[in-house]
Design a protein around this motif. Structure first.
Motif, mmCIF file in Angstrom:
data_model
loop_
_atom_site.group_PDB
_atom_site.id
_atom_site.type_symbol
_atom_site.label_atom_id
_atom_site.label_comp_id
_atom_site.label_asym_id
_atom_site.label_seq_id
_atom_site.Cartn_x
_atom_site.Cartn_y
_atom_site.Cartn_z
ATOM 1 N N GLN A 75 -56.792 57.004 83.087
ATOM 2 C CA GLN A 75 -57.721 55.896 83.870
ATOM 3 C C GLN A 75 -58.978 56.696 83.797
ATOM 4 N N ILE A 76 -60.160 56.008 83.917
ATOM 5 C CA ILE A 76 -61.426 56.704 83.926
ATOM 6 C C ILE A 76 -61.414 57.770 84.784
ATOM 7 N N ILE A 77 -62.061 59.189 84.486
ATOM 8 C CA ILE A 77 -61.980 59.921 85.188
ATOM 9 C C ILE A 77 -63.044 59.907 86.475
ATOM 10 N N PRO A 78 -62.458 60.320 87.547
ATOM 11 C CA PRO A 78 -63.644 60.283 88.572
ATOM 12 C C PRO A 78 -64.459 61.160 88.364
ATOM 13 N N LYS A 122 -66.190 63.356 90.333
ATOM 14 C CA LYS A 122 -65.962 64.820 90.903
ATOM 15 C C LYS A 122 -65.156 65.762 89.894
ATOM 16 N N GLU A 123 -63.963 64.954 89.184
ATOM 17 C CA GLU A 123 -63.028 65.873 88.343
ATOM 18 C C GLU A 123 -63.739 65.993 87.118
ATOM 19 N N LEU A 124 -64.689 65.059 86.777
ATOM 20 C CA LEU A 124 -65.583 65.306 85.152
ATOM 21 C C LEU A 124 -66.440 66.567 85.569
ATOM 22 N N LEU A 125 -67.052 66.350 86.555
ATOM 23 C CA LEU A 125 -67.990 67.707 86.857
ATOM 24 C C LEU A 125 -67.153 69.059 86.872
ATOM 25 N N LEU A 147 -65.479 56.949 75.313
ATOM 26 C CA LEU A 147 -66.764 56.062 75.339
ATOM 27 C C LEU A 147 -66.874 55.524 76.866
ATOM 28 N N THR A 148 -65.759 55.532 77.613
ATOM 29 C CA THR A 148 -65.885 55.048 79.106
ATOM 30 C C THR A 148 -66.374 56.132 79.932
ATOM 31 N N ASP A 149 -66.384 57.261 79.565
ATOM 32 C CA ASP A 149 -66.878 58.316 80.337
ATOM 33 C C ASP A 149 -68.225 58.329 80.530
ATOM 34 N N LYS A 150 -68.969 58.462 81.795
ATOM 35 C CA LYS A 150 -70.503 58.506 81.910
ATOM 36 C C LYS A 150 -70.777 59.904 81.857
ATOM 37 N N ILE A 151 -71.552 60.254 80.491
ATOM 38 C CA ILE A 151 -71.968 61.594 80.187
ATOM 39 C C ILE A 151 -73.534 61.751 80.472
#
Length: 91
Positions: free
Chosen positions: A55-58, A60-63, A76-80
Motif C-alpha cells: 500500500q502507499i507508505i505512510p 512517518k514510515e517514509l521519513l 510514482l504514488t510516493d510523495k517525494i
C-alpha cells in the motif's frame, strides 16, 4: 597468456576485492514491494529494507526509511518533496 596481462588482471581483481571489502554497503530503502528478482539483485550489493505492506507508505514510515538510507527506490504514488529530501543530505 602474456605475463604482463596476467599480472595486471590479478592486481585488478585483488584491488577490486579490497575495495569491495573496505567499502561499506550502500543502504537502499524501497517504499513498496517490487518483484523479487529486483530485491535479490540489490541485496547482492546493498543493504536493503523494504516497506512490507503493499500500500502507499505512510509519511512517518517514509521519513524514517529516508533517514536511514543512501538511496531511495520509490514508486510514482510516493510523495517525494523537499521535506523528504532535506531529511537526508546523502540523497
Amino acid at each position: 597468456m602474456d605475463q604482463k596481462l596476467l599480472l595486471h588482471s590479478e592486481q585488478y581483481l585483488y584491488s577490486k576485492k579490497v575495495i569491495l571489502t573496505i567499502m561499506p554497503r550502500l543502504k537502499v530503502f524501497i517504499t513498496r514491494k517490487i518483484p523479487d528478482a529486483g530485491i535479490v539483485l540489490l541485496k547482492k550489493y546493498c543493504e536493503v529494507r523494504v516497506y512490507s505492506k503493499d500500500q502507499i507508505i505512510p509519511r512517518k514510515e517514509l521519513l524514517k526509511g529516508t533517514k536511514w538510507c543512501d538511496a531511495l527506490l520509490t514508486l510514482l504514488t510516493d510523495k517525494i518533496d523537499k521535506e523528504v529530501l532535506d531529511i537526508n543530505p546523502k540523497l
